[in-house]
Design an enzyme around this catalytic site. Structure first.
Site: not given
Length: 393
Positions: A168, A196, A199, A213, A258, A298, A315
């Site tokens: 995303g 999914s 979108q 990807k 994450n 940081c 998400c």
């Protein structure tokens, strides 16, 4: 040359001192030897662009005669600076010198004989790096922006940016960085395209469901801009590869979702002195900042420990408005370009937040923690845990 022109030149020579090409060369050589403290002579080439492209004196600033009045004060703001002007044969530089004197410059000199004399004497000159016609057309809007221009565009073409994730956030960031002409984009992502994702992950499409990807991103980006080299890493970022992968890049765009990877990346970036443009999204809210090692806080200054998994769902668990990663990812691309070009005020020590429902941006000031175990005075980022054992990956 007519009588009127000769009279103008005669008066110009009375007002503007001239140095020979040898004098100019010796002065520049002495200045180089004496170092930064002796940089009191600025060499300005007032020829046209096509002449400049055929060769120029090393270290010269290019300010065409036709734009002199508009550009010289930005190029040489100190009017006490010694300004040596040259053209092709020494005529236009005399006229330009006369103009600079009228503008308040107090130490203006014209190089007699111009570049023709310099080159004819066998002195060193350099050929500028030129864009192809296709590049000039593609990046024409950048070339018109003084803060970018041709020099900045070449910086972008020579830059290397690593994107952590092609999802995303990585999708809009990569799309706009490629369009801007960032020469090398590294993409690390071990996931495959799922329905999914479509979108919000605009690098991919229905035909590529099931494809890696990173490979899907490469296909999209190279069709967008053939100038861009896309390097793919079909693996997850972990302790075994993070240092080798980030070593070759100038800026890192963090599109992870994450905490273990964020801590891992933070610590490795500190050790390698690499800036990280961080972004994150949650439903209708997004945030971004720039972690530039030792210039600001940081990631561990901001989040000393990860929150419990229940308070930081992914998400896939909490959902996200599809356009929100586009907004935050685009802002990440903007911050990246600012860092690469050295322009503007990057979001170092500032956390920008966006509330899509309210349509509001807000900003929080961030401070380095002097006791931070990663970037503090006694920090040891190489010894810190990534919390992989307590975070959901």
């Amino acid at each position: 040359m007519g009588e009127a022109s000769r009279e103008i030149m005669r008066k110009a020579r009375q007002q503007v001192p001239e140095w020979s090409a040898t004098q100019v060369r010796e002065t520049l050589a002495q200045q180089r030897e004496e170092g930064a403290q002796a940089q009191d002579v600025t060499l300005v080439d007032v020829r046209e662009k096509n002449e400049w492209n055929e060769g120029h004196i090393p270290g010269a600033i290019h300010v065409p005669r036709g734009f002199l009045e508009l550009q010289i004060e930005e190029a040489v703001p100190d009017k006490d600076q010694t300004v040596v002007l040259y053209c092709a044969g020494g005529v236009r530089s005399l006229m330009a010198g006369n103009t600079l004197q009228q503008m308040g410059y107090r130490n203006v000199i014209s190089m007699a004989g111009g570049f023709g004399k310099w080159k004819g004497s066998g002195y060193e000159f350099e050929m500028p790096r030129l864009m192809s016609d296709a590049q000039s057309r593609r990046y024409s809007r950048h070339l018109l922006v003084p803060e970018v221009g041709e020099e900045g565009q070449f910086k972008l073409l020579d830059s290397r940016v690593l994107l952590i994730g092609a999802g995303g956030l990585g999708s809009p960031s990569a799309y706009y960085l490629a369009a801007a002409g960032v020469g090398t984009l590294g993409i690390i992502d071990a996931d495959v395209v799922d329905e999914s994702n479509l979108q919000r992950q605009i690098l991919h499409n229905t035909d590529r469901v099931g494809q890696y990807k990173a490979e899907s991103a490469k296909e999209t980006l190279q069709k967008l801009n053939p100038d861009v080299k896309v390097v793919t890493y079909l693996e997850r970022l972990d302790e075994s590869n993070v240092h080798n992968i980030i070593a070759d890049y100038d800026v890192i765009v963090d599109g992870t979702d994450n905490f273990p990877t964020r801590y891992l990346l933070n610590d490795a970036a500190l050790l390698a002195n690499k800036p990280v443009v961080h972004g994150s999204v949650f439903r209708f809210e997004g945030q971004l900042t720039v972690f530039k090692p030792y210039d600001g806080p940081c990631y561990r200054c901001l989040y000393p420990e990860p929150p419990p998994p229940a308070l930081a769902p992914s998400c896939a668990e909490a959902g996200v408005l599809g356009v929100l990663p586009g907004i935050i990812g685009l802002l990440q691309a903007t911050e990246t370009i600012k860092l690469l070009l050295g322009i503007g005020d990057p979001l170092i020590g500032r956390l920008q937040t966006y509330d899509a429902l309210a349509g509001e941006f807000n900003e929080l000031k961030l401070f380095r923690d002097p006791k931070c175990p990663a970037c503090g005075e006694d920090g040891h980022p190489e010894d810190l845990p990534t919390y992989a054992d307590v975070c959901a990956l």
